[in-house]
Design an enzyme around this catalytic site. Structure first.
Site, PDB file in Angstrom:
ATOM      1  N   ASP A   1       0.838  -1.194   0.000  1.00 18.95           N
ATOM      2  CA  ASP A   1       0.000   0.000   0.000  1.00 18.95           C
ATOM      3  C   ASP A   1       0.876   1.248   0.000  1.00 18.95           C
ATOM      4  O   ASP A   1       1.980   1.245   0.555  1.00 18.95           O
ATOM      5  CB  ASP A   1      -0.902   0.022   1.232  1.00 18.95           C
ATOM      6  CG  ASP A   1      -2.139  -0.848   1.073  1.00 18.95           C
ATOM      7  OD1 ASP A   1      -2.459  -1.205  -0.071  1.00 18.95           O
ATOM      8  OD2 ASP A   1      -2.780  -1.152   2.092  1.00 18.95           O
TER       9      ASP A   1
ATOM     10  N   ARG B   1      -1.827  -1.167  -8.458  1.00 20.17           N
ATOM     11  CA  ARG B   1      -3.170  -0.688  -8.112  1.00 20.17           C
ATOM     12  C   ARG B   1      -3.160   0.843  -8.190  1.00 20.17           C
ATOM     13  O   ARG B   1      -2.391   1.505  -7.480  1.00 20.17           O
ATOM     14  CB  ARG B   1      -3.557  -1.124  -6.709  1.00 20.17           C
ATOM     15  CG  ARG B   1      -4.951  -0.626  -6.278  1.00 20.17           C
ATOM     16  CD  ARG B   1      -5.163  -0.750  -4.776  1.00 20.17           C
ATOM     17  NE  ARG B   1      -4.920  -2.098  -4.311  1.00 20.17           N
ATOM     18  CZ  ARG B   1      -4.456  -2.398  -3.104  1.00 20.17           C
ATOM     19  NH1 ARG B   1      -4.124  -1.426  -2.260  1.00 20.17           N
ATOM     20  NH2 ARG B   1      -4.266  -3.648  -2.751  1.00 20.17           N
TER      21      ARG B   1
ATOM     22  N   ARG C   1     -10.425   7.779   7.240  1.00 17.57           N
ATOM     23  CA  ARG C   1     -10.177   8.080   5.822  1.00 17.57           C
ATOM     24  C   ARG C   1     -11.372   7.690   4.963  1.00 17.57           C
ATOM     25  O   ARG C   1     -11.678   8.350   3.974  1.00 17.57           O
ATOM     26  CB  ARG C   1      -8.903   7.382   5.342  1.00 17.57           C
ATOM     27  CG  ARG C   1      -7.633   8.077   5.819  1.00 17.57           C
ATOM     28  CD  ARG C   1      -6.423   7.603   5.049  1.00 17.57           C
ATOM     29  NE  ARG C   1      -6.166   6.189   5.269  1.00 17.57           N
ATOM     30  CZ  ARG C   1      -5.522   5.710   6.325  1.00 17.57           C
ATOM     31  NH1 ARG C   1      -5.073   6.526   7.257  1.00 17.57           N
ATOM     32  NH2 ARG C   1      -5.308   4.415   6.455  1.00 17.57           N
TER      33      ARG C   1
END
Length: 308
Positions: free
Chosen positions: A134, A184, A288
């Site tokens: 990530d 991604r 978030r």
């Protein structure tokens, strides 16, 4: 206007204590988080994979400043690898990791994070699955991409996340559009200064399309991380123009968001992967999600009002 406030709140210990203590919070968090325990999350995984969806699992935790806690996060992912292998889920379930949960912010953080994440990537490969790194705020991008490059020497299937709101991302897409690379693409969910990131939503959207065009035209494997119907449609058209078959790219969406759209894409023959977070350290992730979409915040506030 609420987005920046909520993103700042995501890193506030005081607000964390207030939100975590609210009786209603747990029931609302359950919409976006698959559970605090591994067995709970595996139940969600089985439910989704039985319906033709694929998943990526994120053991929640970030901004770690204690080496012992970073080792505990490593061990949690090793337990996840073992469970996925035992359940025979390696082909349908992969993992997402935040390097800040592996000590990236500690002194010598690059070495610490690599030392701790490497056995997870190795265990994932042994379980028949893989890991995607990530991306976090802009100060971590060079470190994360550097660790990615090192991991890919032995595990080329290791994936990365790029965020279209950063000015640099088109160049990063070109660098990662080669054969075997898995990327991604997301819009971005951190509060970033105007010196490094687009601030206007339309500019972020245009940058997303430019980045997606680069990835679709490349030799890698694009992963479209978006709930935006327009971006989904554009991705489908770009894939068609690039001559990509349905197994040469995939869509990714968050657990608990646009579930009907996830099912629709699967029914149309697309690969659809659901991002499933689990664990006790859910606060930053939860805030978030509220910041990203007013509908999420409205859902939370209505729940608070109904319990009041």
């Amino acid at each position: 206007m609420l987005g920046p406030v909520l993103l700042a709140a995501a890193r506030s210990d005081g607000i964390r204590r207030v939100v975590s203590a609210a009786p209603v919070t747990r029931s609302v968090v359950d919409r976006f988080v698959a559970g605090e325990r591994l067995d709970e999350s595996l139940g969600v995984v089985r439910s989704l994979t039985d319906r033709g969806l694929e998943v990526t699992l994120d053991h929640l935790g970030e901004d770690i400043t204690d080496r012992a806690e970073a080792r505990r996060n490593r061990d949690a992912y090793l337990a996840l690898c073992e469970a996925l292998a035992a359940e025979g889920l390696g082909e349908r379930a992969e993992m997402s990791v935040k390097l800040s949960a592996f000590g990236q912010a500690l002194p010598g953080g690059d070495d610490v994070a690599y030392e701790l994440v490497r056995p997870v990537v190795e265990a994932a490969a042994a379980a028949g699955t893989t890991v995607t790194l990530d991306m976090e705020d802009h100060t971590t991008v060079d470190s994360t991409l550097g660790i990615l490059a090192t991991l890919r020497r032995r595990f080329p299937q290791t994936g990365a996340v790029l965020q279209s709101y950063l000015f640099r991302t088109e160049d990063d897409c070109r660098a990662l559009a080669g054969e075997g690379s898995r990327v991604r693409l997301v819009k971005g969910a951190y509060k970033e200064p105007a010196s490094v990131a687009h601030q206007d939503k339309r500019a972020v959207d245009r940058a997303y399309v430019r980045c997606l065009r680069i990835l679709m035209a490349g030799q890698g494997y694009p992963m479209i991380g978006s709930h935006d119907p327009r971006m989904v449609a554009i991705a489908q058209e770009l894939a068609r123009r690039a001559g990509r078959k349905p197994d040469a790219y995939e869509f990714q969406m968050l657990y608990g968001i646009r579930e009907a759209e996830q099912e629709r894409l699967v029914a149309e023959g697309h690969r659809m992967r659901v991002y499933i977070p689990y664990g006790t350290d859910w606060y930053g992730y939860f805030m978030r999600r509220l910041a990203e979409r007013p509908a999420n915040l409205g859902f939370f506030l209505r729940a608070l009002a109904s319990r009041g």
